[in-house]
Write a protein that holds these residues in place. Sequence first.
Motif, PDB file in Angstrom:
ATOM      1  N   VAL A 187       0.842  -1.082  -0.005  1.00 37.22           N
ATOM      2  CA  VAL A 187       0.038  -0.099   0.114  1.00 37.22           C
ATOM      3  C   VAL A 187       0.887   1.239  -0.191  1.00 37.22           C
ATOM      4  O   VAL A 187       2.018   1.249   0.711  1.00 37.22           O
ATOM      5  CB  VAL A 187      -1.053   0.092   1.227  1.00 37.22           C
ATOM      6  CG1 VAL A 187      -0.190  -0.005   2.530  1.00 37.22           C
ATOM      7  CG2 VAL A 187      -1.988   1.318   1.058  1.00 37.22           C
ATOM      8  N   PHE A 188       0.432   2.197  -0.729  1.00 37.78           N
ATOM      9  CA  PHE A 188       1.056   3.392  -0.828  1.00 37.78           C
ATOM     10  C   PHE A 188       0.021   4.548  -0.465  1.00 37.78           C
ATOM     11  O   PHE A 188      -1.076   4.714  -1.150  1.00 37.78           O
ATOM     12  CB  PHE A 188       1.696   3.917  -2.440  1.00 37.78           C
ATOM     13  CG  PHE A 188       2.166   5.374  -2.454  1.00 37.78           C
ATOM     14  CD1 PHE A 188       3.282   5.702  -2.070  1.00 37.78           C
ATOM     15  CD2 PHE A 188       1.108   6.350  -2.817  1.00 37.78           C
ATOM     16  CE1 PHE A 188       3.637   7.252  -2.115  1.00 37.78           C
ATOM     17  CE2 PHE A 188       1.644   7.613  -3.015  1.00 37.78           C
ATOM     18  CZ  PHE A 188       2.676   8.047  -2.826  1.00 37.78           C
ATOM     19  N   ILE A 189       0.401   5.454   0.543  1.00 39.69           N
ATOM     20  CA  ILE A 189      -0.657   6.654   0.898  1.00 39.69           C
ATOM     21  C   ILE A 189       0.239   7.823   0.686  1.00 39.69           C
ATOM     22  O   ILE A 189       1.426   7.842   1.250  1.00 39.69           O
ATOM     23  CB  ILE A 189      -1.076   6.194   2.333  1.00 39.69           C
ATOM     24  CG1 ILE A 189      -1.962   4.985   2.428  1.00 39.69           C
ATOM     25  CG2 ILE A 189      -2.001   7.524   2.670  1.00 39.69           C
ATOM     26  CD1 ILE A 189      -2.125   4.531   3.857  1.00 39.69           C
ATOM     27  N   LEU A 196       6.830   4.147  -8.228  1.00 43.94           N
ATOM     28  CA  LEU A 196       5.744   3.129  -8.162  1.00 43.94           C
ATOM     29  C   LEU A 196       5.924   2.227  -9.543  1.00 43.94           C
ATOM     30  O   LEU A 196       5.297   0.976  -9.669  1.00 43.94           O
ATOM     31  CB  LEU A 196       4.652   3.448  -7.731  1.00 43.94           C
ATOM     32  CG  LEU A 196       4.475   4.111  -6.348  1.00 43.94           C
ATOM     33  CD1 LEU A 196       2.852   4.655  -6.059  1.00 43.94           C
ATOM     34  CD2 LEU A 196       4.902   3.146  -5.101  1.00 43.94           C
ATOM     35  N   ILE A 197       6.371   3.046 -10.673  1.00 45.38           N
ATOM     36  CA  ILE A 197       6.343   2.188 -11.898  1.00 45.38           C
ATOM     37  C   ILE A 197       7.161   0.797 -11.930  1.00 45.38           C
ATOM     38  O   ILE A 197       6.541  -0.117 -12.188  1.00 45.38           O
ATOM     39  CB  ILE A 197       6.849   3.370 -13.005  1.00 45.38           C
ATOM     40  CG1 ILE A 197       5.865   4.536 -13.125  1.00 45.38           C
ATOM     41  CG2 ILE A 197       7.128   2.553 -14.332  1.00 45.38           C
ATOM     42  CD1 ILE A 197       6.645   5.454 -13.947  1.00 45.38           C
ATOM     43  N   LYS A 198       8.333   1.142 -11.302  1.00 48.31           N
ATOM     44  CA  LYS A 198       9.036  -0.181 -11.167  1.00 48.31           C
ATOM     45  C   LYS A 198       8.555  -1.168 -10.254  1.00 48.31           C
ATOM     46  O   LYS A 198       8.807  -2.416 -10.258  1.00 48.31           O
ATOM     47  CB  LYS A 198      10.520   0.415 -10.763  1.00 48.31           C
ATOM     48  CG  LYS A 198      11.274   1.092 -11.722  1.00 48.31           C
ATOM     49  CD  LYS A 198      11.659   0.203 -13.083  1.00 48.31           C
ATOM     50  CE  LYS A 198      12.560   0.763 -14.104  1.00 48.31           C
ATOM     51  NZ  LYS A 198      12.675  -0.156 -15.457  1.00 48.31           N
ATOM     52  N   GLU A 241      -0.281  -7.264  -5.570  1.00 49.79           N
ATOM     53  CA  GLU A 241      -0.813  -6.080  -6.012  1.00 49.79           C
ATOM     54  C   GLU A 241      -0.346  -4.969  -5.314  1.00 49.79           C
ATOM     55  O   GLU A 241      -0.211  -4.855  -3.919  1.00 49.79           O
ATOM     56  CB  GLU A 241      -2.257  -6.438  -6.258  1.00 49.79           C
ATOM     57  CG  GLU A 241      -3.188  -6.416  -4.842  1.00 49.79           C
ATOM     58  CD  GLU A 241      -4.785  -6.650  -5.295  1.00 49.79           C
ATOM     59  OE1 GLU A 241      -5.348  -5.735  -4.992  1.00 49.79           O
ATOM     60  OE2 GLU A 241      -5.029  -7.660  -5.984  1.00 49.79           O
ATOM     61  N   LEU A 242      -0.698  -3.763  -5.879  1.00 48.20           N
ATOM     62  CA  LEU A 242      -0.240  -2.655  -5.245  1.00 48.20           C
ATOM     63  C   LEU A 242      -1.683  -1.666  -5.178  1.00 48.20           C
ATOM     64  O   LEU A 242      -2.361  -1.346  -6.013  1.00 48.20           O
ATOM     65  CB  LEU A 242       0.651  -1.580  -6.026  1.00 48.20           C
ATOM     66  CG  LEU A 242       0.808  -0.276  -5.569  1.00 48.20           C
ATOM     67  CD1 LEU A 242       1.588  -0.129  -3.999  1.00 48.20           C
ATOM     68  CD2 LEU A 242       1.973   0.412  -6.673  1.00 48.20           C
ATOM     69  N   TRP A 243      -1.831  -1.129  -3.738  1.00 50.80           N
ATOM     70  CA  TRP A 243      -3.140  -0.132  -3.597  1.00 50.80           C
ATOM     71  C   TRP A 243      -2.415   1.300  -3.617  1.00 50.80           C
ATOM     72  O   TRP A 243      -1.361   1.302  -2.955  1.00 50.80           O
ATOM     73  CB  TRP A 243      -3.740  -0.566  -2.118  1.00 50.80           C
ATOM     74  CG  TRP A 243      -4.469  -2.014  -2.482  1.00 50.80           C
ATOM     75  CD1 TRP A 243      -4.580  -2.750  -3.341  1.00 50.80           C
ATOM     76  CD2 TRP A 243      -5.038  -2.728  -1.345  1.00 50.80           C
ATOM     77  NE1 TRP A 243      -5.320  -3.875  -3.094  1.00 50.80           N
ATOM     78  CE2 TRP A 243      -5.502  -3.824  -1.677  1.00 50.80           C
ATOM     79  CE3 TRP A 243      -5.254  -2.248   0.159  1.00 50.80           C
ATOM     80  CZ2 TRP A 243      -6.368  -4.686  -0.900  1.00 50.80           C
ATOM     81  CZ3 TRP A 243      -5.946  -3.056   0.941  1.00 50.80           C
ATOM     82  CH2 TRP A 243      -6.557  -4.339   0.353  1.00 50.80           C
ATOM     83  N   ILE A 244      -2.911   1.976  -4.206  1.00 47.88           N
ATOM     84  CA  ILE A 244      -2.526   3.414  -4.162  1.00 47.88           C
ATOM     85  C   ILE A 244      -3.691   4.459  -3.656  1.00 47.88           C
ATOM     86  O   ILE A 244      -4.919   4.191  -4.136  1.00 47.88           O
ATOM     87  CB  ILE A 244      -2.124   3.943  -5.411  1.00 47.88           C
ATOM     88  CG1 ILE A 244      -1.115   3.156  -6.089  1.00 47.88           C
ATOM     89  CG2 ILE A 244      -1.759   5.587  -5.418  1.00 47.88           C
ATOM     90  CD1 ILE A 244      -0.401   3.445  -7.483  1.00 47.88           C
ATOM     91  N   ILE A 245      -3.342   5.250  -2.627  1.00 46.00           N
ATOM     92  CA  ILE A 245      -4.461   5.824  -1.989  1.00 46.00           C
ATOM     93  C   ILE A 245      -3.942   7.492  -2.079  1.00 46.00           C
ATOM     94  O   ILE A 245      -2.749   7.534  -1.223  1.00 46.00           O
ATOM     95  CB  ILE A 245      -4.855   5.840  -0.511  1.00 46.00           C
ATOM     96  CG1 ILE A 245      -5.328   4.196  -0.648  1.00 46.00           C
ATOM     97  CG2 ILE A 245      -5.474   6.534   0.164  1.00 46.00           C
ATOM     98  CD1 ILE A 245      -5.183   3.518   0.987  1.00 46.00           C
ATOM     99  N   VAL A 297      -2.845  -3.357 -10.068  1.00 46.03           N
ATOM    100  CA  VAL A 297      -2.676  -1.869  -9.358  1.00 46.03           C
ATOM    101  C   VAL A 297      -4.348  -1.395  -9.043  1.00 46.03           C
ATOM    102  O   VAL A 297      -5.287  -1.822  -9.838  1.00 46.03           O
ATOM    103  CB  VAL A 297      -2.324  -0.758 -10.316  1.00 46.03           C
ATOM    104  CG1 VAL A 297      -2.568   0.512  -9.465  1.00 46.03           C
ATOM    105  CG2 VAL A 297      -0.856  -1.202 -10.781  1.00 46.03           C
ATOM    106  N   LYS A 298      -4.620  -0.905  -7.941  1.00 44.53           N
ATOM    107  CA  LYS A 298      -5.810  -0.502  -7.518  1.00 44.53           C
ATOM    108  C   LYS A 298      -5.627   0.849  -6.996  1.00 44.53           C
ATOM    109  O   LYS A 298      -4.864   0.996  -6.107  1.00 44.53           O
ATOM    110  CB  LYS A 298      -6.612  -1.252  -6.288  1.00 44.53           C
ATOM    111  CG  LYS A 298      -7.142  -2.578  -6.944  1.00 44.53           C
ATOM    112  CD  LYS A 298      -7.773  -3.576  -5.731  1.00 44.53           C
ATOM    113  CE  LYS A 298      -8.685  -4.573  -6.112  1.00 44.53           C
ATOM    114  NZ  LYS A 298      -7.816  -5.497  -6.899  1.00 44.53           N
ATOM    115  N   TRP A 299      -6.388   2.020  -7.602  1.00 43.49           N
ATOM    116  CA  TRP A 299      -6.267   3.296  -6.934  1.00 43.49           C
ATOM    117  C   TRP A 299      -7.549   3.779  -6.598  1.00 43.49           C
ATOM    118  O   TRP A 299      -8.455   3.534  -7.163  1.00 43.49           O
ATOM    119  CB  TRP A 299      -5.833   4.063  -8.511  1.00 43.49           C
ATOM    120  CG  TRP A 299      -5.758   5.743  -8.016  1.00 43.49           C
ATOM    121  CD1 TRP A 299      -5.542   5.999  -7.116  1.00 43.49           C
ATOM    122  CD2 TRP A 299      -6.033   6.825  -8.720  1.00 43.49           C
ATOM    123  NE1 TRP A 299      -5.250   7.603  -7.194  1.00 43.49           N
ATOM    124  CE2 TRP A 299      -6.016   7.991  -8.236  1.00 43.49           C
ATOM    125  CE3 TRP A 299      -6.547   6.725 -10.164  1.00 43.49           C
ATOM    126  CZ2 TRP A 299      -5.813   9.293  -8.695  1.00 43.49           C
ATOM    127  CZ3 TRP A 299      -6.641   7.979 -10.837  1.00 43.49           C
ATOM    128  CH2 TRP A 299      -6.534   9.215 -10.199  1.00 43.49           C
TER     129      TRP A 299
END
Length: 347
Positions: A183-185, A197-199, A210-214, A234-236
Amino acid sequence: MAGKSITIAILSYHLAQHPRAIKIVKTIAKHGYKVKLWSARRIKKRIKILSSFLEYLVAIVDVMFLKADVYWVENIPDIVYLPLVLFRKKYVYDRRSPWALEAAMMYRLPKPLIKIMSIIEILMAKKSSYFVAVSKALAKEFEKIVKKSIVIPNYPEKSFVKNISPDVIRKELNVPINRKVFVFIGKLSRVEGVDLLIKVVENIKDLDAELWIIGDGPERKVVKELCSMYPKTVKWFGWIPHNEIPKYIAASDIGLAPRHKTQFNIYYSYEGIHKIAEYFAYGKPVIASGISPSPYYVVVDPSKLGEAVAKTVKGELKLPKPPKLFWENYSENLVLKVIEEVVKPET
């Protein structure tokens, strides 16, 4: 003066972006002080630079006429608090970032303007009744020119931790229980390392992860492209209210705190980066880049962030167990100490 007869004004230019101000208000209010909370009025014009200029001008006038015994101000943007110096008010200067240096990097400002910003920052610190910083590095830089100095970390309150079932949240989001979720906030900006976050995505796209972006911000295009190219990875969620963030942290496995390698890296650590301590609050280990090293998380070179994330999924990289760091345990008493010393009659 008795505590209840003293008014403390907490000034935060963009209050919604700085929950630290709210924590300071709660701390001071529950110990008997009267509190005024000030935030700048938003002025929207078609020309952005005109809006900013008018906002600053109105803010300076507001501060000039704001009545209180003591003022607690943040250093972003410190120019609006100059009336406190002019009228010799008692104020606490809360340094939360190397604002002048960062603004110069972000906006490519001309050198004369950078010099003026630096002078204002030094002046505000030097004339303050008490100098506060969120990290040791931010405090050390000014320790020789200020009257009194203290570090007050920016940890979350205990109420941030809620009784949340990660399995229920994952089911709602259609995410398998055993999938590794990062997770990235934060603000979607280059300063916050959103382009790194691309890499990360490229390294986990073929793994059970998977990556969650908030968050939202000027670099949302990067995130939109990632979602388009890797919809299964990816989930945004966009910008969400702060009180809803816990469920996403609780349902994730590992928190990310990416930044680029710059001259400011030493200023940033778990003491000041709010989201790191929020990850810790839910027992989530952290992978970071471009910040000060710590035994509490793994710091890698920004160019190796994607590889480090992939190694974690494969079980090739072990992350340290995070500590539980809360405002009430570490920061609250320090806030009170500062206020009590500032309101004491001068001898």
